[in-house]
Design a protein around this motif. Sequence first.
Motif, PDB file in Angstrom:
ATOM      1  N   ILE A 226      23.517   6.856  -5.052  1.00 59.56           N
ATOM      2  CA  ILE A 226      22.744   6.204  -3.993  1.00 59.56           C
ATOM      3  C   ILE A 226      21.271   6.232  -4.397  1.00 59.56           C
ATOM      4  O   ILE A 226      20.694   7.300  -4.620  1.00 59.56           O
ATOM      5  N   VAL A 227      20.659   5.054  -4.502  1.00 60.34           N
ATOM      6  CA  VAL A 227      19.262   4.925  -4.901  1.00 60.34           C
ATOM      7  C   VAL A 227      18.597   3.879  -4.013  1.00 60.34           C
ATOM      8  O   VAL A 227      19.199   2.856  -3.681  1.00 60.34           O
ATOM      9  N   ILE A 228      17.362   4.135  -3.633  1.00 61.98           N
ATOM     10  CA  ILE A 228      16.557   3.147  -2.915  1.00 61.98           C
ATOM     11  C   ILE A 228      15.552   2.561  -3.899  1.00 61.98           C
ATOM     12  O   ILE A 228      14.876   3.295  -4.625  1.00 61.98           O
ATOM     13  N   ALA A 229      15.468   1.240  -3.932  1.00 60.07           N
ATOM     14  CA  ALA A 229      14.537   0.564  -4.834  1.00 60.07           C
ATOM     15  C   ALA A 229      13.875  -0.586  -4.102  1.00 60.07           C
ATOM     16  O   ALA A 229      14.463  -1.190  -3.205  1.00 60.07           O
ATOM     17  N   GLY A 230      12.680  -0.882  -4.500  1.00 60.35           N
ATOM     18  CA  GLY A 230      11.947  -1.984  -3.875  1.00 60.35           C
ATOM     19  C   GLY A 230      10.547  -2.031  -4.428  1.00 60.35           C
ATOM     20  O   GLY A 230      10.354  -1.990  -5.636  1.00 60.35           O
ATOM     21  N   GLY A 231       9.553  -2.068  -3.547  1.00 62.69           N
ATOM     22  CA  GLY A 231       8.194  -2.101  -4.043  1.00 62.69           C
ATOM     23  C   GLY A 231       7.184  -2.134  -2.924  1.00 62.69           C
ATOM     24  O   GLY A 231       7.527  -2.276  -1.744  1.00 62.69           O
ATOM     25  N   VAL A 232       5.929  -2.000  -3.308  1.00 53.53           N
ATOM     26  CA  VAL A 232       4.847  -1.994  -2.323  1.00 53.53           C
ATOM     27  C   VAL A 232       3.572  -2.476  -2.983  1.00 53.53           C
ATOM     28  O   VAL A 232       3.353  -2.272  -4.169  1.00 53.53           O
ATOM     29  N   GLU A 233       2.743  -3.149  -2.207  1.00 55.43           N
ATOM     30  CA  GLU A 233       1.439  -3.569  -2.686  1.00 55.43           C
ATOM     31  C   GLU A 233       0.522  -3.776  -1.483  1.00 55.43           C
ATOM     32  O   GLU A 233       0.831  -4.569  -0.579  1.00 55.43           O
ATOM     33  N   SER A 234      -0.555  -3.036  -1.453  1.00 55.91           N
ATOM     34  CA  SER A 234      -1.623  -3.305  -0.487  1.00 55.91           C
ATOM     35  C   SER A 234      -2.758  -3.957  -1.249  1.00 55.91           C
ATOM     36  O   SER A 234      -3.593  -3.286  -1.858  1.00 55.91           O
ATOM     37  N   MET A 235      -2.779  -5.281  -1.236  1.00 57.86           N
ATOM     38  CA  MET A 235      -3.811  -6.001  -1.967  1.00 57.86           C
ATOM     39  C   MET A 235      -5.153  -5.932  -1.250  1.00 57.86           C
ATOM     40  O   MET A 235      -6.195  -6.204  -1.850  1.00 57.86           O
ATOM     41  N   SER A 236      -5.127  -5.546   0.034  1.00 60.14           N
ATOM     42  CA  SER A 236      -6.375  -5.320   0.756  1.00 60.14           C
ATOM     43  C   SER A 236      -7.084  -4.082   0.237  1.00 60.14           C
ATOM     44  O   SER A 236      -8.303  -4.068   0.071  1.00 60.14           O
ATOM     45  N   ARG A 237      -6.294  -3.033  -0.015  1.00 57.60           N
ATOM     46  CA  ARG A 237      -6.874  -1.747  -0.375  1.00 57.60           C
ATOM     47  C   ARG A 237      -6.947  -1.515  -1.886  1.00 57.60           C
ATOM     48  O   ARG A 237      -7.813  -0.773  -2.366  1.00 57.60           O
ATOM     49  N   THR A 238      -6.012  -2.133  -2.615  1.00 52.06           N
ATOM     50  CA  THR A 238      -6.008  -2.021  -4.076  1.00 52.06           C
ATOM     51  C   THR A 238      -5.894  -3.428  -4.650  1.00 52.06           C
ATOM     52  O   THR A 238      -4.801  -3.917  -4.934  1.00 52.06           O
ATOM     53  N   PRO A 239      -7.005  -4.114  -4.804  1.00 47.78           N
ATOM     54  CA  PRO A 239      -6.963  -5.510  -5.249  1.00 47.78           C
ATOM     55  C   PRO A 239      -6.370  -5.659  -6.647  1.00 47.78           C
ATOM     56  O   PRO A 239      -6.420  -4.744  -7.465  1.00 47.78           O
ATOM     57  N   MET A 240      -5.816  -6.825  -6.898  1.00 50.06           N
ATOM     58  CA  MET A 240      -5.316  -7.151  -8.231  1.00 50.06           C
ATOM     59  C   MET A 240      -6.433  -6.986  -9.262  1.00 50.06           C
ATOM     60  O   MET A 240      -7.578  -7.371  -9.010  1.00 50.06           O
ATOM     61  N   LEU A 241      -6.118  -6.378 -10.401  1.00 47.93           N
ATOM     62  CA  LEU A 241      -7.031  -6.073 -11.499  1.00 47.93           C
ATOM     63  C   LEU A 241      -7.978  -4.915 -11.180  1.00 47.93           C
ATOM     64  O   LEU A 241      -8.913  -4.650 -11.945  1.00 47.93           O
ATOM     65  N   ALA A 242      -7.727  -4.200 -10.064  1.00 47.19           N
ATOM     66  CA  ALA A 242      -8.540  -3.026  -9.763  1.00 47.19           C
ATOM     67  C   ALA A 242      -8.371  -1.944 -10.824  1.00 47.19           C
ATOM     68  O   ALA A 242      -9.226  -1.070 -10.968  1.00 47.19           O
ATOM     69  N   ASP A 243      -7.267  -1.980 -11.561  1.00 48.95           N
ATOM     70  CA  ASP A 243      -7.026  -1.003 -12.621  1.00 48.95           C
ATOM     71  C   ASP A 243      -7.740  -1.360 -13.931  1.00 48.95           C
ATOM     72  O   ASP A 243      -7.615  -0.639 -14.917  1.00 48.95           O
TER      73      ASP A 243
END
Length: 394
Positions: A112-129
Amino acid sequence: MGEAYIFDAVRTPRGRVRKTGGTLAGVPSHALFGQLLSALEERSCPANAVQDIIAGVNTATGEQGGNVARAAALWAGWPDHVPGGVVSRLCCSGLDAVQSAAARIAAGYAEIVIAGGVESMSRTPMLADRPAIAADEELGERTGFVTIGVSADLTAALHGISRAELDAFAVRSHRKAAAAPVSDSVIPVRVDGVPVLAADEGARADATLDAFAALPTLFGSDESWARVVRRLPGAPHPVAGLHTLATAPQLADSASAILLGGSSAAATLGRAPVARIAGTAQTAERSPLLSATVTAARQALDRAGITAADLDVIEVNESFAVTPLLLTRELDLDPDRVNVDGGALAVGHPLGATGGILIAQALDALRRCEGEFALVTIPAALGLGSAIVVQRTG
């Protein structure tokens, strides 16, 4: 090899990102994802039976760094022995997480595994890394990294897809999303116990072709076209541009979680599976093309032992309007079965969360039409593509 099944699929609504602060801008990523873990537990998933949690995250830095999957599990009060981890394959991250979970289950390494994802683009904008592909000129040249809208314009021009076709598809996306029925797979986001968002934001039922056709294009004069010329000599350059704000995916905050298990998981979960993972694929092509959904879809269909004609539902991420139009043409799909509830042009593309969101939507659509097979596919920068075929079982 055994089989991997889906027992449940939940997601948060997609909240629009705004300069003044989006609806979900006050909710960190671990809380978005953690609320879905709590929802799955309430829907008959015993937390102590989960053997791993895998979250897809595009921008794994800041609040989304440091293993947000494990942080979310502890935030939700889950048992200490439940591990968690993160995978990052750019926009394909969420599908990668689900594929990774399914592979481990099929191989007998987990039940049994849970998989999916998350992204808060408000708080961590794309290319913030500040990825090296964008910051390092030499690496950018080697990898073919360009503004993603340039990839979309390039792909549309290569395949003869016109501005008018792109605009018309965007109108369709908004109208479909505005008319989409409410699903119990959508879990309202709460802050201090109070619901703050219960449905996707952004869809415009009054979208018109005239309004979208009047919008200026965005990428025709982008400086990264020079890199396209060096990477793909002779490739067309639509100087007037093709994609606009209406035909580009909206920014959004969201999370998704898919409950997967093996053949014996039904006894533990007390319920039958709703679908089977029938085929998967991860592919790539020469960057900066944005058409790997085509090869990924074909491989996933082949591994599932079916053809495109067998599909009842197709969820292709509207990374830009060109993506669903190209897949529909290349696989000779029935347009009425593609993105039946609209897509990212209307309600947003929350990067790492999108794969799980599209799986949840595909399962919803299969139930409504009493269909059997659905395809979910997403392209990403650097020429990447990912696809999953699911077979409805109940």
